[in-house]
Design a protein around this motif. Sequence first.
Motif, PDB file in Angstrom:
ATOM      1  N   SER A  44       0.806  -1.226   0.000  1.00 55.37           N
ATOM      2  CA  SER A  44       0.000   0.000   0.000  1.00 55.37           C
ATOM      3  C   SER A  44       0.835   1.270   0.000  1.00 55.37           C
ATOM      4  O   SER A  44       0.440   2.270  -0.606  1.00 55.37           O
ATOM      5  CB  SER A  44      -0.981  -0.005   1.170  1.00 55.37           C
ATOM      6  N   THR A  45       1.969   1.275   0.643  1.00 52.10           N
ATOM      7  CA  THR A  45       2.824   2.470   0.629  1.00 52.10           C
ATOM      8  C   THR A  45       3.386   2.699  -0.770  1.00 52.10           C
ATOM      9  O   THR A  45       3.410   3.829  -1.256  1.00 52.10           O
ATOM     10  CB  THR A  45       3.965   2.348   1.650  1.00 52.10           C
ATOM     11  N   LEU A  46       3.795   1.631  -1.408  1.00 56.04           N
ATOM     12  CA  LEU A  46       4.286   1.750  -2.787  1.00 56.04           C
ATOM     13  C   LEU A  46       3.181   2.288  -3.688  1.00 56.04           C
ATOM     14  O   LEU A  46       3.420   3.186  -4.507  1.00 56.04           O
ATOM     15  CB  LEU A  46       4.779   0.393  -3.297  1.00 56.04           C
ATOM     16  N   VAL A  47       1.986   1.766  -3.551  1.00 54.76           N
ATOM     17  CA  VAL A  47       0.864   2.225  -4.362  1.00 54.76           C
ATOM     18  C   VAL A  47       0.615   3.715  -4.128  1.00 54.76           C
ATOM     19  O   VAL A  47       0.445   4.487  -5.089  1.00 54.76           O
ATOM     20  CB  VAL A  47      -0.404   1.398  -4.063  1.00 54.76           C
ATOM     21  N   ALA A  48       0.619   4.149  -2.884  1.00 50.28           N
ATOM     22  CA  ALA A  48       0.414   5.571  -2.572  1.00 50.28           C
ATOM     23  C   ALA A  48       1.511   6.430  -3.201  1.00 50.28           C
ATOM     24  O   ALA A  48       1.232   7.507  -3.738  1.00 50.28           O
ATOM     25  CB  ALA A  48       0.378   5.780  -1.066  1.00 50.28           C
ATOM     26  N   ALA A  49       2.736   5.943  -3.159  1.00 52.82           N
ATOM     27  CA  ALA A  49       3.854   6.699  -3.739  1.00 52.82           C
ATOM     28  C   ALA A  49       3.737   6.763  -5.257  1.00 52.82           C
ATOM     29  O   ALA A  49       3.988   7.815  -5.863  1.00 52.82           O
ATOM     30  CB  ALA A  49       5.176   6.060  -3.315  1.00 52.82           C
ATOM     31  N   VAL A  50       3.362   5.662  -5.874  1.00 51.99           N
ATOM     32  CA  VAL A  50       3.190   5.640  -7.336  1.00 51.99           C
ATOM     33  C   VAL A  50       2.097   6.630  -7.747  1.00 51.99           C
ATOM     34  O   VAL A  50       2.251   7.360  -8.726  1.00 51.99           O
ATOM     35  CB  VAL A  50       2.880   4.206  -7.828  1.00 51.99           C
ATOM     36  N   LYS A  51       1.018   6.671  -6.973  1.00 53.79           N
ATOM     37  CA  LYS A  51      -0.048   7.639  -7.264  1.00 53.79           C
ATOM     38  C   LYS A  51       0.453   9.065  -7.087  1.00 53.79           C
ATOM     39  O   LYS A  51       0.211   9.925  -7.937  1.00 53.79           O
ATOM     40  CB  LYS A  51      -1.252   7.382  -6.361  1.00 53.79           C
ATOM     41  N   ALA A  52       1.172   9.338  -5.996  1.00 49.24           N
ATOM     42  CA  ALA A  52       1.688  10.683  -5.743  1.00 49.24           C
ATOM     43  C   ALA A  52       2.698  11.115  -6.801  1.00 49.24           C
ATOM     44  O   ALA A  52       2.812  12.299  -7.116  1.00 49.24           O
ATOM     45  CB  ALA A  52       2.330  10.754  -4.353  1.00 49.24           C
ATOM     46  N   GLY A  53       3.411  10.157  -7.372  1.00 48.44           N
ATOM     47  CA  GLY A  53       4.395  10.458  -8.413  1.00 48.44           C
ATOM     48  C   GLY A  53       3.806  10.484  -9.810  1.00 48.44           C
ATOM     49  O   GLY A  53       4.536  10.645 -10.790  1.00 48.44           O
ATOM     50  N   ASP A  54       2.485  10.328  -9.910  1.00 50.58           N
ATOM     51  CA  ASP A  54       1.803  10.301 -11.219  1.00 50.58           C
ATOM     52  C   ASP A  54       2.391   9.249 -12.155  1.00 50.58           C
ATOM     53  O   ASP A  54       2.538   9.479 -13.355  1.00 50.58           O
ATOM     54  CB  ASP A  54       1.840  11.682 -11.889  1.00 50.58           C
ATOM     55  N   LEU A  55       2.701   8.080 -11.604  1.00 49.20           N
ATOM     56  CA  LEU A  55       3.293   7.005 -12.406  1.00 49.20           C
ATOM     57  C   LEU A  55       2.317   5.869 -12.711  1.00 49.20           C
ATOM     58  O   LEU A  55       2.700   4.877 -13.324  1.00 49.20           O
ATOM     59  CB  LEU A  55       4.528   6.448 -11.698  1.00 49.20           C
ATOM     60  N   VAL A  56       1.065   6.016 -12.302  1.00 46.07           N
ATOM     61  CA  VAL A  56       0.088   4.943 -12.503  1.00 46.07           C
ATOM     62  C   VAL A  56      -0.049   4.599 -13.984  1.00 46.07           C
ATOM     63  O   VAL A  56       0.032   3.436 -14.372  1.00 46.07           O
ATOM     64  CB  VAL A  56      -1.286   5.304 -11.885  1.00 46.07           C
ATOM     65  N   ASP A  57      -0.267   5.608 -14.824  1.00 38.92           N
ATOM     66  CA  ASP A  57      -0.461   5.337 -16.251  1.00 38.92           C
ATOM     67  C   ASP A  57       0.754   4.680 -16.886  1.00 38.92           C
ATOM     68  O   ASP A  57       0.619   3.797 -17.738  1.00 38.92           O
ATOM     69  CB  ASP A  57      -0.821   6.622 -17.007  1.00 38.92           C
ATOM     70  N   VAL A  58       1.930   5.090 -16.466  1.00 37.94           N
ATOM     71  CA  VAL A  58       3.166   4.488 -17.007  1.00 37.94           C
ATOM     72  C   VAL A  58       3.207   3.004 -16.665  1.00 37.94           C
ATOM     73  O   VAL A  58       3.467   2.160 -17.523  1.00 37.94           O
ATOM     74  CB  VAL A  58       4.416   5.204 -16.455  1.00 37.94           C
ATOM     75  N   LEU A  59       2.941   2.673 -15.398  1.00 41.70           N
ATOM     76  CA  LEU A  59       3.035   1.279 -14.962  1.00 41.70           C
ATOM     77  C   LEU A  59       1.816   0.443 -15.358  1.00 41.70           C
ATOM     78  O   LEU A  59       1.803  -0.759 -15.156  1.00 41.70           O
ATOM     79  CB  LEU A  59       3.270   1.202 -13.455  1.00 41.70           C
ATOM     80  N   LYS A  60       0.817   1.074 -15.949  1.00 46.55           N
ATOM     81  CA  LYS A  60      -0.322   0.348 -16.505  1.00 46.55           C
ATOM     82  C   LYS A  60      -0.149   0.170 -18.019  1.00 46.55           C
ATOM     83  O   LYS A  60      -0.925  -0.539 -18.646  1.00 46.55           O
ATOM     84  CB  LYS A  60      -1.631   1.085 -16.225  1.00 46.55           C
ATOM     85  N   SER A  61       0.882   0.795 -18.593  1.00 46.90           N
ATOM     86  CA  SER A  61       1.098   0.692 -20.037  1.00 46.90           C
ATOM     87  C   SER A  61       1.631  -0.697 -20.394  1.00 46.90           C
ATOM     88  O   SER A  61       1.882  -1.526 -19.531  1.00 46.90           O
ATOM     89  CB  SER A  61       2.044   1.801 -20.512  1.00 46.90           C
ATOM     90  N   ASP A  62       1.812  -0.920 -21.690  1.00 47.75           N
ATOM     91  CA  ASP A  62       2.169  -2.246 -22.188  1.00 47.75           C
ATOM     92  C   ASP A  62       3.456  -2.820 -21.618  1.00 47.75           C
ATOM     93  O   ASP A  62       3.578  -4.018 -21.445  1.00 47.75           O
ATOM     94  CB  ASP A  62       2.263  -2.229 -23.717  1.00 47.75           C
ATOM     95  N   GLY A  63       4.445  -1.959 -21.374  1.00 44.53           N
ATOM     96  CA  GLY A  63       5.711  -2.489 -20.864  1.00 44.53           C
ATOM     97  C   GLY A  63       6.407  -3.304 -21.927  1.00 44.53           C
ATOM     98  O   GLY A  63       6.334  -2.968 -23.096  1.00 44.53           O
ATOM     99  N   PRO A  64       7.057  -4.371 -21.567  1.00 44.96           N
ATOM    100  CA  PRO A  64       7.085  -4.965 -20.229  1.00 44.96           C
ATOM    101  C   PRO A  64       8.065  -4.246 -19.302  1.00 44.96           C
ATOM    102  O   PRO A  64       9.016  -3.619 -19.747  1.00 44.96           O
ATOM    103  CB  PRO A  64       7.547  -6.401 -20.472  1.00 44.96           C
TER     104      PRO A  64
END
Length: 166
Positions: A44-64
């Motif tokens: 949950s802390t990682l998730v909160a940090a990813v949201k605060a860093g606006d990285l959700v869309d990046v980590l939801k992209s195709d990747g890998p």
Amino acid sequence: MKKFGSILLVALVLVASSFTTKNENVHEIEADIVDLAVSQDFLSTLVAAVKAGDLVDVLKSDGPFTVFAPTNEAFAKLPAGTVENLLKPENKDKLVAVLTYHVVAGKVLSSDLKDGMKATTVQGSEITITLKDGKAMVNNATVTAADVMADNGVVHVIDTVILPPM
């Protein structure tokens, strides 16, 4: 804010029980990296940090992507106030640097890891992999659960937040 201070150190037993096992070394869940992390309370802390860093869309992209995911407990090991300071809007660049230091482009499974291996992170700096006593380490962090497969990459849970050179 205290919730932010304890995200990513979890026993392998807890992690393994949270995912369906494809074989003894690979765990798979039908979700992207972000959805996988959201589904695990110990991240949950990682998730909160990813949201605060606006990285959700990046980590939801195709990747890998390969993500070395620190647990809540890993974040709790940081000096008091570190997580809270990183989450402040004025420190967003530092937060993004820390988070992207935990991500490598491409899918790197535990079977791909070699002792002394170096990998360039999305942040731009290198991490070093060491293999010791049957355990993989990323810089000073121990991999506690490896090869958790997501639709757009792989997650390796680690017990310590790794910090980029600054």
